[in-house]
Motif scaffolding. Structure first.
Motif, PDB file in Angstrom:
ATOM      1  N   THR A 265       0.855  -1.202   0.000  1.00 11.32           N
ATOM      2  CA  THR A 265       0.000   0.000   0.000  1.00 11.32           C
ATOM      3  C   THR A 265       0.886   1.245   0.000  1.00 11.32           C
ATOM      4  OG1 THR A 265      -0.138  -0.122   2.429  1.00 11.32           O
ATOM      5  CG2 THR A 265      -1.941  -1.107   1.171  1.00 11.32           C
ATOM      6  N   ARG A 266       1.797   1.264  -0.926  1.00 11.26           N
ATOM      7  CA  ARG A 266       2.701   2.417  -1.000  1.00 11.26           C
ATOM      8  C   ARG A 266       1.955   3.631  -1.556  1.00 11.26           C
ATOM      9  NH1 ARG A 266       8.063   0.838  -0.334  1.00 11.26           N
ATOM     10  NH2 ARG A 266       8.442  -1.397  -0.584  1.00 11.26           N
ATOM     11  N   ALA A 267       2.279   4.776  -1.008  1.00 11.39           N
ATOM     12  CA  ALA A 267       1.744   6.045  -1.501  1.00 11.39           C
ATOM     13  C   ALA A 267       2.708   7.145  -1.055  1.00 11.39           C
ATOM     14  CB  ALA A 267       0.335   6.298  -0.962  1.00 11.39           C
ATOM     15  N   PHE A 268       2.538   8.313  -1.621  1.00 12.96           N
ATOM     16  CA  PHE A 268       3.432   9.419  -1.297  1.00 12.96           C
ATOM     17  C   PHE A 268       2.975  10.083  -0.001  1.00 12.96           C
ATOM     18  CE2 PHE A 268       5.006  13.881  -2.427  1.00 12.96           C
ATOM     19  CZ  PHE A 268       6.278  13.611  -1.965  1.00 12.96           C
ATOM     20  N   ASN A 269       3.831  10.058   1.006  1.00 14.63           N
ATOM     21  CA  ASN A 269       3.532  10.669   2.298  1.00 14.63           C
ATOM     22  C   ASN A 269       4.554  11.761   2.600  1.00 14.63           C
ATOM     23  OD1 ASN A 269       1.338   9.117   3.996  1.00 14.63           O
ATOM     24  ND2 ASN A 269       2.465   7.569   2.833  1.00 14.63           N
ATOM     25  N   PHE A 270       4.059  12.899   2.998  1.00 13.61           N
ATOM     26  CA  PHE A 270       4.962  13.958   3.425  1.00 13.61           C
ATOM     27  C   PHE A 270       4.180  14.931   4.311  1.00 13.61           C
ATOM     28  CE2 PHE A 270       2.947  15.702  -0.333  1.00 13.61           C
ATOM     29  CZ  PHE A 270       2.764  17.041  -0.047  1.00 13.61           C
ATOM     30  N   SER A 271       4.908  15.791   4.975  1.00 13.47           N
ATOM     31  CA  SER A 271       4.316  16.832   5.812  1.00 13.47           C
ATOM     32  C   SER A 271       4.899  18.180   5.403  1.00 13.47           C
ATOM     33  CB  SER A 271       4.611  16.571   7.299  1.00 13.47           C
ATOM     34  OG  SER A 271       4.126  15.324   7.710  1.00 13.47           O
ATOM     35  N   PHE A 272       4.272  19.241   5.888  1.00 10.33           N
ATOM     36  CA  PHE A 272       4.876  20.558   5.699  1.00 10.33           C
ATOM     37  C   PHE A 272       6.146  20.638   6.541  1.00 10.33           C
ATOM     38  CE2 PHE A 272       0.368  21.837   4.803  1.00 10.33           C
ATOM     39  CZ  PHE A 272       0.575  22.223   3.496  1.00 10.33           C
ATOM     40  N   ASP A 273       7.197  21.176   5.960  1.00  2.00           N
ATOM     41  CA  ASP A 273       8.465  21.327   6.670  1.00  2.00           C
ATOM     42  C   ASP A 273       8.507  22.711   7.317  1.00  2.00           C
ATOM     43  OD1 ASP A 273      11.002  21.364   7.608  1.00  2.00           O
ATOM     44  OD2 ASP A 273      12.001  21.152   5.672  1.00  2.00           O
ATOM     45  N   SER A 274       8.206  22.737   8.607  1.00  2.00           N
ATOM     46  CA  SER A 274       8.122  24.026   9.307  1.00  2.00           C
ATOM     47  C   SER A 274       9.469  24.739   9.345  1.00  2.00           C
ATOM     48  CB  SER A 274       7.594  23.818  10.721  1.00  2.00           C
ATOM     49  OG  SER A 274       8.454  22.972  11.454  1.00  2.00           O
ATOM     50  N   THR A 275      10.571  23.976   9.246  1.00  2.00           N
ATOM     51  CA  THR A 275      11.881  24.631   9.315  1.00  2.00           C
ATOM     52  C   THR A 275      12.219  25.381   8.035  1.00  2.00           C
ATOM     53  OG1 THR A 275      13.056  22.670   8.505  1.00  2.00           O
ATOM     54  CG2 THR A 275      12.698  22.829  10.876  1.00  2.00           C
ATOM     55  N   SER A 276      11.436  25.136   6.968  1.00  2.00           N
ATOM     56  CA  SER A 276      11.685  25.853   5.720  1.00  2.00           C
ATOM     57  C   SER A 276      10.740  27.035   5.547  1.00  2.00           C
ATOM     58  CB  SER A 276      11.505  24.904   4.525  1.00  2.00           C
ATOM     59  OG  SER A 276      10.115  24.652   4.303  1.00  2.00           O
ATOM     60  N   SER A 277       9.711  27.115   6.374  1.00  2.00           N
ATOM     61  CA  SER A 277       8.617  28.046   6.087  1.00  2.00           C
ATOM     62  C   SER A 277       8.982  29.486   6.433  1.00  2.00           C
ATOM     63  CB  SER A 277       7.374  27.638   6.870  1.00  2.00           C
ATOM     64  OG  SER A 277       7.569  27.842   8.253  1.00  2.00           O
ATOM     65  N   HIS A 278       8.323  30.365   5.744  1.00  2.00           N
ATOM     66  CA  HIS A 278       8.401  31.795   6.055  1.00  2.00           C
ATOM     67  C   HIS A 278       7.858  32.006   7.466  1.00  2.00           C
ATOM     68  CE1 HIS A 278       7.690  36.113   5.756  1.00  2.00           C
ATOM     69  NE2 HIS A 278       8.299  36.127   4.572  1.00  2.00           N
ATOM     70  N   LEU A 279       8.433  32.970   8.180  1.00  4.37           N
ATOM     71  CA  LEU A 279       8.020  33.190   9.570  1.00  4.37           C
ATOM     72  C   LEU A 279       6.589  33.696   9.687  1.00  4.37           C
ATOM     73  CD1 LEU A 279      11.311  34.624  11.106  1.00  4.37           C
ATOM     74  CD2 LEU A 279      10.274  32.388  11.498  1.00  4.37           C
ATOM     75  N   ASN A 280       6.024  34.178   8.595  1.00  5.68           N
ATOM     76  CA  ASN A 280       4.628  34.600   8.632  1.00  5.68           C
ATOM     77  C   ASN A 280       3.657  33.463   8.345  1.00  5.68           C
ATOM     78  OD1 ASN A 280       5.934  37.522   7.768  1.00  5.68           O
ATOM     79  ND2 ASN A 280       4.126  37.670   9.065  1.00  5.68           N
ATOM     80  N   LEU A 281       4.149  32.239   8.338  1.00  4.97           N
ATOM     81  CA  LEU A 281       3.296  31.079   8.140  1.00  4.97           C
ATOM     82  C   LEU A 281       3.286  30.227   9.403  1.00  4.97           C
ATOM     83  CD1 LEU A 281       4.310  29.953   4.531  1.00  4.97           C
ATOM     84  CD2 LEU A 281       2.418  31.447   5.238  1.00  4.97           C
ATOM     85  N   LYS A 282       2.107  29.861   9.828  1.00  2.00           N
ATOM     86  CA  LYS A 282       1.935  28.953  10.969  1.00  2.00           C
ATOM     87  C   LYS A 282       1.739  27.551  10.394  1.00  2.00           C
ATOM     88  CE  LYS A 282      -1.053  28.054  14.941  1.00  2.00           C
ATOM     89  NZ  LYS A 282      -2.293  28.499  15.648  1.00  2.00           N
ATOM     90  N   VAL A 283       2.667  26.642  10.710  1.00  2.00           N
ATOM     91  CA  VAL A 283       2.713  25.352  10.021  1.00  2.00           C
ATOM     92  C   VAL A 283       2.527  24.200  10.995  1.00  2.00           C
ATOM     93  CG1 VAL A 283       4.152  23.818   8.640  1.00  2.00           C
ATOM     94  CG2 VAL A 283       4.225  26.276   8.232  1.00  2.00           C
ATOM     95  N   ASP A 284       1.629  23.276  10.631  1.00  2.00           N
ATOM     96  CA  ASP A 284       1.525  21.971  11.270  1.00  2.00           C
ATOM     97  C   ASP A 284       1.859  20.911  10.221  1.00  2.00           C
ATOM     98  OD1 ASP A 284       0.721  22.937  13.780  1.00  2.00           O
ATOM     99  OD2 ASP A 284      -1.359  23.119  13.098  1.00  2.00           O
ATOM    100  N   ASP A 285       1.799  19.649  10.613  1.00  2.00           N
ATOM    101  CA  ASP A 285       2.129  18.583   9.663  1.00  2.00           C
ATOM    102  C   ASP A 285       1.257  18.631   8.426  1.00  2.00           C
ATOM    103  OD1 ASP A 285       4.103  17.680  11.268  1.00  2.00           O
ATOM    104  OD2 ASP A 285       3.028  15.915  12.010  1.00  2.00           O
TER     105      ASP A 285
END
Length: 506
Positions: A265-285
């Motif tokens: 059951t392979r599929a593409f899994n990823f999350s938002f990378d908070s360490t790359s985000s602009h400081l004006n973005l509030k990021v969760d997975d």
């Protein structure tokens, strides 16, 4: 010497694999011993419960039938008692009349004798003794309420354990994994008319092959399946494999589990990378949201440290037609380092996915929050500059939705834009084919094709997102939908608007 080392290494590998296999087998045996005690206690308890139920039924039937006998006795007693009372009264009246008649024979006076004779005649006519039925209204026979338990006794004497259903057989070739739905199909080794239902159990796993006793996931259960096939829908494929096993049940017992099968059951899994985000973005997975207050506490720490480099000036020039902003954010905000790469800054309100795409075909979906002003969805090379805006460079591809001042929907790459003459869907599906050099966007609900980029990706890409005054939610663990696969087969070679801003090979 080298050949001996290689041979020894192969032996070591073989022994290590065998040791792991034995370890897993020992765990299985220990688990089975513990389960045997638990299951024995359970079946004894179940047996006692069945017998208690049978005793209870017999007691209820005995009480009911005894009441029926007593009611029949009461009815007959009432009938006979009434007849007895009536007969006794009639006898007393008849004896009195008989005595009066005998006395009348001694009367000498003819007139008195005639009078007495008339009275006797009238009384005889009305006497109860001559109006009573001289047949009992009920008998003392109660044999009609007897029971014959010979057949039931025979059944009870033949009572034995119901044959336990045999283990079903799951055929991997008949199982189907498509569109995040797994259809499991099985059959019985021999026909069994006593089967009442089946129980399917499944769990996620990252281990190929036979399931392990100690796995990171517990079994989930689907009960009361009446057919020999079942489909699990709406699954999130966040593991590489899934284990399945099934057992058959009759009215009394559940059989052994089938040999388990493991489906990929392979599929593409990823999350938002908070360490790359602009400081004006509030990021969760799985979500990113514009936060105009983000990073303000750092401003006092970075005064006087503006980067006046040429690369910065070049990017500022490129921003002249970039994302609108109610308040310009300093391009010199103190960066947070992730693997040697700075956060996005300036007006590049960007966040990347935390997993790169090196090869294969992948799919994910994005939904925008209502009332968002501007956002972009696409992919980019991992070396996207921290001031770069998606679609403004030759290292990023995206579709851009703008709801500020005027509405627009466009595909962007290398600072070129192509207006898309379609309605912006609520949920957008992104298909990336690294091997075929293709990036396509779809209406996730009906799989309508929105736009396709065709290019040869010269290096791995990561999912990329821009958000200003709004937010996005992410859905991953999705297979490439079959409808998208079908569209891809017919889409290759399509020109027109979809190819008008296709990039040259990178």
């Amino acid at each position: 010497m080298d050949s001996q080392k290689e041979a020894l290494q192969r032996i070591i590998t073989t022994l290590a694999n065998k040791n792991e296999e034995l370890h897993n087998f020992i765990e299985t045996l220990s688990h089975s011993l513990a389960g045997l005690q638990v299951n024995t206690t359970q079946v004894v308890s179940d047996l006692e419960e069945e017998f208690d139920t049978m005793f209870s039924i017999l007691d209820e039937m005995k009480e009911s039938m005894t009441n029926t006998i007593k009611q029949e006795q009461a009815r007959k007693s009432h009938e006979l008692q009434n007849q007895l009372t009536q007969s006794t009264n009639a006898l007393e009246s008849a004896e009195e009349l008989l005595e009066f008649a005998n006395n009348a024979l001694d009367i000498r006076d003819e007139e008195e004798f005639a009078k007495a004779a008339r009275q006797i005649k009238d009384r005889v006519t009305m006497a109860p003794a001559f109006r009573l039925t001289m047949k009992p209204k009920a008998t003392d026979n109660m044999t009609h309420l007897m029971v014959d338990f010979s057949q039931e006794r025979q059944i009870l004497q033949n009572l034995k354990f119901l044959p336990v259903p045999r283990a079903p057989e799951i055929d991997v070739q008949d199982c189907l994994v498509v569109d995040n739905t797994v259809t499991v199909s099985w059959k019985m080794p021999v026909e069994d008319s006593k089967i009442d239902h089946y129980i399917l159990e499944f769990r996620k796993s990252n281990h190929e092959g036979l399931p392990r006793v100690k796995d990171e996931h517990s079994w989930e259960v689907v009960d009361s399946i009446k057919t020999t096939e079942y489909s699990l829908t709406g699954l999130n494929f966040d593991s590489k494999f899934m284990n399945f096993r099934v057992r058959a049940c009759n009215k009394a017992a559940a059989g052994e589990y089938s040999d388990p099968v493991t489906l990929e059951t392979r599929a593409f899994n990823f999350s938002f990378d908070s360490t790359s985000s602009h400081l004006n973005l509030k990021v969760d997975d799985r979500s990113v949201e514009w936060d105009p207050q983000g990073g303000k506490g750092l401003e006092s720490k970075i005064k006087g440290k503006e980067n006046k480099g040429s690369a910065h000036l070049t990017n500022l020039k490129n921003m002249s037609s970039g994302t609108p902003s109610p308040k310009r954010v300093s391009a010199t905000r103190s960066p947070a380092v992730r693997g040697g790469r700075d956060r996005f800054t300036g007006e590049s309100y960007t966040v990347l996915g935390d997993t790169s795409i090196d090869y294969g075909q992948h799919y994910w979906e994005v939904k925008a929050l209502k009332d968002g002003k501007s956002y972009s969805i696409g992919v980019a090379f991992k070396n996207l500059g921290k001031f770069d805006q998606l679609g403004k460079t030759n290292t990023s591809w995206c579709i851009h939705i703008n709801n500020w001042l005027q509405n627009s929907f466009a595909a962007k790459h290398n600072n070129k834009a192509k207006t898309l003459e379609v309605i912006v869907p609520d949920r957008i599906g992104i298909y990336c084919d690294m091997d075929g050099g293709q990036l396509s966007f779809y209406n996730a609900e009906n799989k309508q094709l929105l736009h396709t980029f065709k290019t040869k990706f010269s290096q791995p890409v990561v999912p990329a997102f821009m958000v200003w005054c709004g937010g996005l939610t992410l859905s991953t663990g999705l297979q490439v939908p079959s409808a998208v696969k079908s569209l891809q087969k017919t889409e290759n070679g399509v020109g027109g608007s979809n190819s008008s801003i296709n990039s040259m090979p990178q």
